[in-house]
Design an enzyme around this catalytic site. Structure first.
Site, short mmCIF file in Angstrom:
data_model
loop_
_atom_site.label_atom_id
_atom_site.label_comp_id
_atom_site.label_asym_id
_atom_site.label_seq_id
_atom_site.Cartn_x
_atom_site.Cartn_y
_atom_site.Cartn_z
N SER A 1 12.91 -66.23 32.07
CA SER A 1 14.12 -66.71 31.39
C SER A 1 15.30 -66.77 32.34
CB SER A 1 14.48 -65.78 30.23
OG SER A 1 14.79 -64.49 30.74
N ARG B 1 4.94 -64.71 29.39
CA ARG B 1 3.55 -64.30 29.71
C ARG B 1 2.62 -65.49 29.81
NH1 ARG B 1 4.86 -63.56 24.56
NH2 ARG B 1 3.41 -64.08 22.86
N GLU C 1 1.15 -58.37 22.88
CA GLU C 1 2.09 -59.44 22.52
C GLU C 1 1.43 -60.58 21.73
OE1 GLU C 1 5.25 -60.37 25.48
OE2 GLU C 1 4.14 -59.01 26.77
N THR D 1 16.92 -61.55 32.32
CA THR D 1 16.49 -60.16 32.10
C THR D 1 17.40 -59.20 32.88
OG1 THR D 1 14.27 -60.84 31.59
CG2 THR D 1 14.52 -58.60 32.40
N LYS E 1 16.32 -56.93 22.60
CA LYS E 1 17.24 -57.53 23.58
C LYS E 1 18.57 -57.89 22.91
CE LYS E 1 13.89 -59.26 27.00
NZ LYS E 1 13.23 -60.40 27.64
N SER F 1 6.90 -61.31 33.69
CA SER F 1 7.38 -61.81 34.99
C SER F 1 7.09 -60.83 36.13
CB SER F 1 8.88 -62.09 34.93
OG SER F 1 9.13 -63.20 34.10
N HIS G 1 -10.28 -37.97 36.10
CA HIS G 1 -9.72 -36.69 36.54
C HIS G 1 -8.74 -36.09 35.54
CE1 HIS G 1 -11.69 -36.93 40.45
NE2 HIS G 1 -11.52 -38.24 40.29
N SER H 1 12.09 -63.69 37.06
CA SER H 1 12.41 -63.61 35.62
C SER H 1 12.23 -64.99 35.03
CB SER H 1 13.85 -63.13 35.42
OG SER H 1 14.21 -63.31 34.06
O1 PA5 Z 1 6.24 -61.32 27.64
C1 PA5 Z 1 7.45 -61.22 27.48
O2 PA5 Z 1 8.10 -61.99 26.75
C2 PA5 Z 1 8.19 -60.13 28.18
O3 PA5 Z 1 7.30 -59.22 28.76
C3 PA5 Z 1 9.12 -60.73 29.23
O4 PA5 Z 1 8.39 -61.28 30.30
C4 PA5 Z 1 10.08 -59.65 29.74
O5 PA5 Z 1 10.86 -59.20 28.66
C5 PA5 Z 1 10.99 -60.16 30.83
O6 PA5 Z 1 11.60 -61.37 30.48
P1 PA5 Z 1 11.60 -62.54 31.56
O7 PA5 Z 1 10.17 -62.82 31.86
O8 PA5 Z 1 12.29 -63.68 30.89
O9 PA5 Z 1 12.35 -62.01 32.73
#
Ligand code: PA5
Length: 339
Positions: free
Chosen positions: A84, A134, A220, A87, A330, A41, A236, A82
């Site tokens: 979800s 993502r 991921e 977060t 989490k 996000s 560098h 976010s």
């Molecule tokens: O790819 C993912 O699942 C994470 O990088 C989430 O994006 C991250 O944990 C943040 O969660 P959210 O995108 O729900 O805020």
């Protein structure tokens, strides 16, 4: 995940249209814009800075933390991003923005952030549910771009956006699961990376977010450790870190991400870096962006990385979609209940 990546173009189209039709406008031009978000996000903010940072009338800062920098105040604009909506870092930054009297905007698919936005009367751009954060890049980036245009921070650019979305759609045909490896650059690149240690070097300040996106998608979707850095800074310090002949250097597969808008000096740096590191045993190849506008070119590389990460996951025998360690972390944090 394949269907989600293939759907990025239609997500982007819907997101861009919806964002520009949002029924709100800022009172005044902000002194700075702060986008708080994590992981999938936050990347939309980084991409926007790489793409349009030069045109922005004010600094645009991506905050990956619980609180905002000391200088942020009521004359700024705060965007909470976010997927979800749950977060904790982003929710905490949202409350911090409220304490400082900063006008806020929320981007989410639901969760606590949506509840808070409703409670506070904060404008909220909603995403559909059911994605991995993502995989919602079409929504998150093109909503953000649409909002910045809607707020008058960037000028209109409908043709450029249409061309970028066209490029994403064309990539899905050329790189999707139906396209055989012999004519599919993403499958070929995934095969080349398989069993190796992926290193992404982005040339110039335009490709830092794309290199980061490649790395996090490999983390991921493919469940592999990977590394990224940007040139010229890499030249560098980190370049010296390749001098000792560690065994893993022979495993390194370096992808040099390059754009024709890169400074010619930076491009020369990337080529020379590739030569030096290849002599040390690493494998190196350049990957060029394609397209007319910078937006189209950035997305040509971004979606290539998304497809590569999917195929590398499949070669590794893993399901690209779940992110068990993130979920576990989490839920353990929640159980720990530390304030
Ligand atoms: O790819 C993912 O699942 C994470 O990088 C989430 O994006 C991250 O944990 C943040 O969660 P959210 O995108 O729900 O805020």
């Amino acid at each position: 995940m394949a269907a989600r990546i293939a759907g990025t173009a239609s997500d982007a189209t819907r997101a861009f249209e919806a964002a520009q039709a949002l029924p709100w406008k800022p009172a005044a031009r902000p002194r700075a814009i702060l986008l708080a978000g994590m992981g999938g996000s936050a990347i939309a903010g980084d991409l926007l800075v790489d793409y349009a940072g030069d045109e922005m009338p004010a600094p645009f800062l991506v905050v990956r933390d619980y609180s905002l920098p000391g200088w942020a105040g009521p004359d700024c604009l705060f965007i909470a991003s976010s997927y979800s909506g749950n977060t904790e870092e982003t929710l905490s930054a949202y409350e911090d923005a409220a304490r400082r009297g900063i006008p806020r905007v929320a981007l989410c698919s639901g969760g606590r952030l949506q509840e808070l936005a409703l409670r506070d009367g904060t404008p909220c751009a909603g995403f559909p549910g059911g994605y991995q954060p993502r995989a919602a890049i079409g929504w998150s980036f093109f909503t953000l771009l649409g909002i910045t245009i809607r707020l008058g921070l960037l000028g209109p650019r409908d043709r450029e956006v249409a061309a970028a979305i066209g490029r994403i759609r064309e990539s899905a045909e050329r790189m999707g699961p139906e396209a055989p490896e012999v004519s599919n650059p993403a499958k070929q690149l995934a095969r080349w990376l398989h069993g190796g240690f992926p290193v992404l070097y982005g040339a110039g300040r335009r490709l830092g977010a794309v290199a980061l996106r490649w790395r996090t998608q490999l983390n991921e979707n493919s469940k592999v450790f990977a590394h990224h850095h940007a040139l010229p800074e890499q030249n560098h310090n980190e370049i010296v870190g390749w001098e000792l002949p560690h065994a893993w250097l022979a495993q390194a597969r370096i992808v040099g991400l390059s754009d024709r808008g890169d400074l010619s000096r930076v491009r020369a740096r990337l080529e020379i870096t590739g030569r030096i590191l290849s002599e040390g045993g690493a494998a190196f190849q350049m990957v060029e962006s394609v397209g007319d506008s910078l937006l189209e070119r950035l997305f040509s590389l971004l979606v290539l990385g998304d497809w590569v990460s999917l195929y590398l996951g499949l070669l590794n025998g893993v399901d690209p979609t779940p992110v068990e360690n993130i979920n576990r972390l989490k839920s353990e944090l929640e159980r720990a209940g530390v304030p």
